[in-house]
Design a protein around this motif. Structure first.
Motif, PDB file in Angstrom:
ATOM      1  N   SER A 235      -3.558  19.385   3.415  1.00 17.80           N
ATOM      2  CA  SER A 235      -3.731  18.680   2.147  1.00 17.80           C
ATOM      3  C   SER A 235      -2.418  18.066   1.681  1.00 17.80           C
ATOM      4  O   SER A 235      -2.381  16.910   1.227  1.00 17.80           O
ATOM      5  N   ALA A 236      -1.349  18.843   1.793  1.00 25.46           N
ATOM      6  CA  ALA A 236      -0.036  18.343   1.384  1.00 25.46           C
ATOM      7  C   ALA A 236       0.384  17.154   2.251  1.00 25.46           C
ATOM      8  O   ALA A 236       0.985  16.186   1.756  1.00 25.46           O
ATOM      9  N   PHE A 237       0.064  17.217   3.542  1.00 24.36           N
ATOM     10  CA  PHE A 237       0.398  16.114   4.443  1.00 24.36           C
ATOM     11  C   PHE A 237      -0.315  14.829   4.022  1.00 24.36           C
ATOM     12  O   PHE A 237       0.292  13.746   4.014  1.00 24.36           O
ATOM     13  N   VAL A 238      -1.585  14.946   3.644  1.00 23.40           N
ATOM     14  CA  VAL A 238      -2.338  13.776   3.186  1.00 23.40           C
ATOM     15  C   VAL A 238      -1.722  13.208   1.910  1.00 23.40           C
ATOM     16  O   VAL A 238      -1.559  11.995   1.766  1.00 23.40           O
ATOM     17  N   ILE A 239      -1.348  14.097   0.990  1.00 29.41           N
ATOM     18  CA  ILE A 239      -0.730  13.637  -0.261  1.00 29.41           C
ATOM     19  C   ILE A 239       0.604  12.952   0.022  1.00 29.41           C
ATOM     20  O   ILE A 239       0.935  11.930  -0.589  1.00 29.41           O
ATOM     21  N   VAL A 240       1.370  13.489   0.952  1.00 30.53           N
ATOM     22  CA  VAL A 240       2.651  12.865   1.335  1.00 30.53           C
ATOM     23  C   VAL A 240       2.413  11.469   1.913  1.00 30.53           C
ATOM     24  O   VAL A 240       3.167  10.529   1.634  1.00 30.53           O
ATOM     25  N   LEU A 241       1.352  11.323   2.714  1.00 32.67           N
ATOM     26  CA  LEU A 241       1.034  10.010   3.266  1.00 32.67           C
ATOM     27  C   LEU A 241       0.724   9.004   2.153  1.00 32.67           C
ATOM     28  O   LEU A 241       1.169   7.850   2.208  1.00 32.67           O
ATOM     29  N   PHE A 242      -0.014   9.441   1.143  1.00 35.58           N
ATOM     30  CA  PHE A 242      -0.302   8.554   0.021  1.00 35.58           C
ATOM     31  C   PHE A 242       0.977   8.199  -0.735  1.00 35.58           C
ATOM     32  O   PHE A 242       1.170   7.050  -1.154  1.00 35.58           O
ATOM     33  N   ALA A 243       1.837   9.193  -0.923  1.00 35.13           N
ATOM     34  CA  ALA A 243       3.111   8.937  -1.602  1.00 35.13           C
ATOM     35  C   ALA A 243       3.947   7.935  -0.804  1.00 35.13           C
ATOM     36  O   ALA A 243       4.587   7.039  -1.374  1.00 35.13           O
ATOM     37  N   LEU A 244       3.931   8.079   0.531  1.00 38.47           N
ATOM     38  CA  LEU A 244       4.664   7.157   1.395  1.00 38.47           C
ATOM     39  C   LEU A 244       4.078   5.755   1.308  1.00 38.47           C
ATOM     40  O   LEU A 244       4.811   4.756   1.243  1.00 38.47           O
ATOM     41  N   PHE A 245       2.747   5.658   1.292  1.00 40.80           N
ATOM     42  CA  PHE A 245       2.091   4.351   1.173  1.00 40.80           C
ATOM     43  C   PHE A 245       2.497   3.671  -0.138  1.00 40.80           C
ATOM     44  O   PHE A 245       2.862   2.481  -0.153  1.00 40.80           O
ATOM     45  N   ILE A 246       2.450   4.418  -1.231  1.00 36.93           N
ATOM     46  CA  ILE A 246       2.793   3.855  -2.536  1.00 36.93           C
ATOM     47  C   ILE A 246       4.269   3.462  -2.578  1.00 36.93           C
ATOM     48  O   ILE A 246       4.631   2.421  -3.149  1.00 36.93           O
ATOM     49  N   TRP A 247       5.125   4.275  -1.955  1.00 42.64           N
ATOM     50  CA  TRP A 247       6.548   3.950  -1.934  1.00 42.64           C
ATOM     51  C   TRP A 247       6.807   2.653  -1.164  1.00 42.64           C
ATOM     52  O   TRP A 247       7.586   1.811  -1.594  1.00 42.64           O
ATOM     53  N   ARG A 248       6.135   2.487  -0.026  1.00 39.71           N
ATOM     54  CA  ARG A 248       6.336   1.252   0.747  1.00 39.71           C
ATOM     55  C   ARG A 248       5.815   0.036  -0.023  1.00 39.71           C
ATOM     56  O   ARG A 248       6.413  -1.043   0.020  1.00 39.71           O
ATOM     57  N   CYS A 249       4.710   0.213  -0.750  1.00 45.82           N
ATOM     58  CA  CYS A 249       4.219  -0.878  -1.606  1.00 45.82           C
ATOM     59  C   CYS A 249       5.267  -1.221  -2.660  1.00 45.82           C
ATOM     60  O   CYS A 249       5.529  -2.405  -2.942  1.00 45.82           O
ATOM     61  N   THR A 250       5.862  -0.189  -3.241  1.00 47.80           N
ATOM     62  CA  THR A 250       6.880  -0.392  -4.272  1.00 47.80           C
ATOM     63  C   THR A 250       8.104  -1.082  -3.701  1.00 47.80           C
ATOM     64  O   THR A 250       8.692  -1.973  -4.330  1.00 47.80           O
ATOM     65  N   ARG A 251       8.471  -0.690  -2.494  1.00 51.84           N
ATOM     66  CA  ARG A 251       9.632  -1.323  -1.838  1.00 51.84           C
ATOM     67  C   ARG A 251       9.359  -2.796  -1.560  1.00 51.84           C
ATOM     68  O   ARG A 251      10.223  -3.653  -1.770  1.00 51.84           O
ATOM     69  N   ILE A 252       8.149  -3.087  -1.111  1.00 53.00           N
ATOM     70  CA  ILE A 252       7.782  -4.487  -0.879  1.00 53.00           C
ATOM     71  C   ILE A 252       7.816  -5.258  -2.189  1.00 53.00           C
ATOM     72  O   ILE A 252       8.283  -6.411  -2.243  1.00 53.00           O
ATOM     73  N   ALA A 253       7.335  -4.644  -3.262  1.00 52.32           N
ATOM     74  CA  ALA A 253       7.361  -5.303  -4.572  1.00 52.32           C
ATOM     75  C   ALA A 253       8.789  -5.593  -5.015  1.00 52.32           C
ATOM     76  O   ALA A 253       9.078  -6.693  -5.524  1.00 52.32           O
ATOM     77  N   MET A 254       9.674  -4.634  -4.828  1.00 50.80           N
ATOM     78  CA  MET A 254      11.069  -4.815  -5.261  1.00 50.80           C
ATOM     79  C   MET A 254      11.784  -5.892  -4.454  1.00 50.80           C
ATOM     80  O   MET A 254      12.676  -6.578  -4.964  1.00 50.80           O
ATOM     81  N   ASN A 255      11.395  -6.047  -3.184  1.00 50.91           N
ATOM     82  CA  ASN A 255      12.070  -7.007  -2.304  1.00 50.91           C
ATOM     83  C   ASN A 255      11.301  -8.310  -2.114  1.00 50.91           C
ATOM     84  O   ASN A 255      11.705  -9.154  -1.314  1.00 50.91           O
ATOM     85  N   ALA A 256      10.184  -8.460  -2.818  1.00 47.57           N
ATOM     86  CA  ALA A 256       9.361  -9.668  -2.655  1.00 47.57           C
ATOM     87  C   ALA A 256      10.154 -10.911  -3.059  1.00 47.57           C
ATOM     88  O   ALA A 256      10.948 -10.870  -4.005  1.00 47.57           O
ATOM     89  N   PRO A 257       9.936 -12.022  -2.369  1.00 52.19           N
ATOM     90  CA  PRO A 257      10.683 -13.249  -2.671  1.00 52.19           C
ATOM     91  C   PRO A 257      10.238 -13.958  -3.942  1.00 52.19           C
ATOM     92  O   PRO A 257      10.916 -14.872  -4.391  1.00 52.19           O
ATOM     93  N   ASP A 258       9.110 -13.564  -4.519  1.00 51.64           N
ATOM     94  CA  ASP A 258       8.649 -14.216  -5.744  1.00 51.64           C
ATOM     95  C   ASP A 258       7.850 -13.222  -6.592  1.00 51.64           C
ATOM     96  O   ASP A 258       7.539 -12.117  -6.164  1.00 51.64           O
ATOM     97  N   ILE A 259       7.538 -13.649  -7.808  1.00 52.49           N
ATOM     98  CA  ILE A 259       6.813 -12.791  -8.742  1.00 52.49           C
ATOM     99  C   ILE A 259       5.410 -12.489  -8.240  1.00 52.49           C
ATOM    100  O   ILE A 259       4.912 -11.365  -8.383  1.00 52.49           O
ATOM    101  N   PHE A 260       4.754 -13.471  -7.644  1.00 49.96           N
ATOM    102  CA  PHE A 260       3.398 -13.278  -7.153  1.00 49.96           C
ATOM    103  C   PHE A 260       3.349 -12.153  -6.124  1.00 49.96           C
ATOM    104  O   PHE A 260       2.511 -11.244  -6.212  1.00 49.96           O
ATOM    105  N   GLY A 261       4.244 -12.196  -5.150  1.00 49.19           N
ATOM    106  CA  GLY A 261       4.281 -11.154  -4.126  1.00 49.19           C
ATOM    107  C   GLY A 261       4.591  -9.793  -4.728  1.00 49.19           C
ATOM    108  O   GLY A 261       4.001  -8.781  -4.338  1.00 49.19           O
ATOM    109  N   CYS A 262       5.510  -9.766  -5.687  1.00 47.37           N
ATOM    110  CA  CYS A 262       5.870  -8.519  -6.360  1.00 47.37           C
ATOM    111  C   CYS A 262       4.664  -7.921  -7.071  1.00 47.37           C
ATOM    112  O   CYS A 262       4.397  -6.715  -6.972  1.00 47.37           O
ATOM    113  N   LEU A 263       3.905  -8.763  -7.762  1.00 44.84           N
ATOM    114  CA  LEU A 263       2.775  -8.276  -8.546  1.00 44.84           C
ATOM    115  C   LEU A 263       1.607  -7.850  -7.657  1.00 44.84           C
ATOM    116  O   LEU A 263       0.891  -6.893  -7.983  1.00 44.84           O
ATOM    117  N   VAL A 264       1.386  -8.544  -6.546  1.00 45.31           N
ATOM    118  CA  VAL A 264       0.325  -8.134  -5.629  1.00 45.31           C
ATOM    119  C   VAL A 264       0.636  -6.745  -5.069  1.00 45.31           C
ATOM    120  O   VAL A 264      -0.230  -5.855  -5.054  1.00 45.31           O
TER     121      VAL A 264
END
Length: 374
Positions: free
Chosen positions: A283-312
């Protein structure tokens, strides 16, 4: 794509998504076998369908990862219109009622769930609109009122199905995207307090009137053992499954509660079966995977070249995060029972395809991100 861009794709997000989908396929098969044998006469019924939908989702994820994400900005208004039309059509005789809920449209043998289409469309539309109005977001009449009206329309259409919980998820998604898009802190606080007040008032009304399944769910949340054979059944069986899993679980396929004790073991309560068969570690492993997924989404948002990409990217992270919190909260009795699936894992073809398609868009954004990779 040239070699440089291919190297920039967020491989961590890609592998995390594939791993979550693979876990979902395995657990859907394990959790659904007894139910499928009892109700469909075929233990492979849900496995075959989840494999089909996962294949469709994989194709869309690959295709969308190769399409310039800026294209979706041009389609934003059309996507929103299409989703609103579908939300209206599902309430007409075209819609199909299952278990007292009218949430599906059947077309040529395929089952379409308009609320899942709305999740995709709203993320794209909100991102495009908020970028376009970035210089007006500080004003109440331009930065709040139009989106508040959209929240109201979407919520009412979804609530009429009836699907109160998904309606709230969509409203929360839009409000959080508004906050990220630049509305005033005071406006965000006002919306948050007003929203919490409205939800609290509604729940109090439901509880005090004592009518309908919503009241029974609230009563069961407060004391599931007061009605262990009906309203409290899901909560009790879910807690028994989680508690009996222990540290390392009983092993894949060895759940007891899935054998017609726990309703919807392959859908809303699949996390309970994960905890029973894979234990705290799984169960903890699954939760960690979700946390990792959300973190990578956040990283993409922070590094997106425009506002649209950041918001998506922010919208996808928000959508997945809200659903994970609600689903696991329900399974562990921290929240009242409601029908929010666990992203990528619960059985549900529309939800799986939409999330994998959105992931494909994020992968394309990551190719163009500033300082992406790693």
């Amino acid at each position: 794509m040239d070699k440089e861009n291919r190297q920039r794709m967020d491989l961590t997000l890609l592998l995390t998504t594939i791993l979550l989908v693979a876990i979902g396929i395995i657990m859907v098969f394990s959790a659904s076998y007894s139910y499928a044998m009892s109700n469909m006469g075929d233990g492979l019924f849900f496995l075959i369908r989840v494999l089909q939908w996962a294949a469709v989702g994989l194709v869309l994820m690959i295709v969308f990862s190769q399409i310039n994400y800026q294209l979706w900005k041009k389609l934003a208004n059309l996507l929103l219109l299409a989703s609103l039309v579908l939300l209206i059509l599902v309430l007409t005789p075209i819609g199909t009622e299952i278990n007292f809920a009218q949430r599906w449209i059947h077309i040529y043998g395929l089952s379409l769930m308009p609320t899942e289409v709305a999740k995709f469309s709203l993320i794209i539309f909100m991102a495009a609109s908020l970028e376009r109005k970035k210089n007006q977001m500080q004003t109440f009449d331009q930065g709040v009122i139009p989106y508040l009206l959209l929240c109201g329309v979407v919520f009412l259409l979804v609530y009429k199905q009836p699907d109160f919980s998904t309606g709230l998820v969509l409203v929360f998604l839009m409000i959080i995207m508004m906050f990220i898009g630049g509305i005033r802190i005071s406006h965000f606080v006002f919306l948050s307090l007003a929203g919490l007040g409205a939800v609290g008032s509604f729940l109090a009304y439901v509880f005090l009137t004592g009518q309908g399944y919503k009241t029974r769910r609230l009563v069961a949340y407060l004391d599931p053992w007061a009605d262990p054979s009906d309203a409290g059944l899901q909560t009790i069986q879910s807690l028994l499954a989680i508690g009996s899993g222990g540290l390392s679980g009983k092993g894949i396929g060895r759940s007891i509660q899935k054998h017609l004790h726990l309703p919807e073991p392959h859908n809303d309560f699949i996390f309970s079966i994960i905890a029973e068969e894979l234990g705290f570690i799984g169960s903890a492993f699954v939760i960690v995977l979700f946390a990792l997924f959300i973190w990578r989404c956040t990283r993409i948002a922070m590094n997106a070249p425009d506002i649209f990409g950041c918001l998506v990217a922010s919208g996808v992270a928000t959508l997945v995060g809200i659903q994970v919190i609600i689903n696991i909260g329900v399974a562990t009795s921290l929240l009242p029972v409601t029908g929010i699936p666990l992203p990528f894992i619960s059985f549900g073809g529309n939800a799986l395809v939409v999330l994998m398609a959105l992931t494909g868009i994020l992968l394309n954004i990551s190719k163009r991100s500033i300082g992406a990779g790693g």
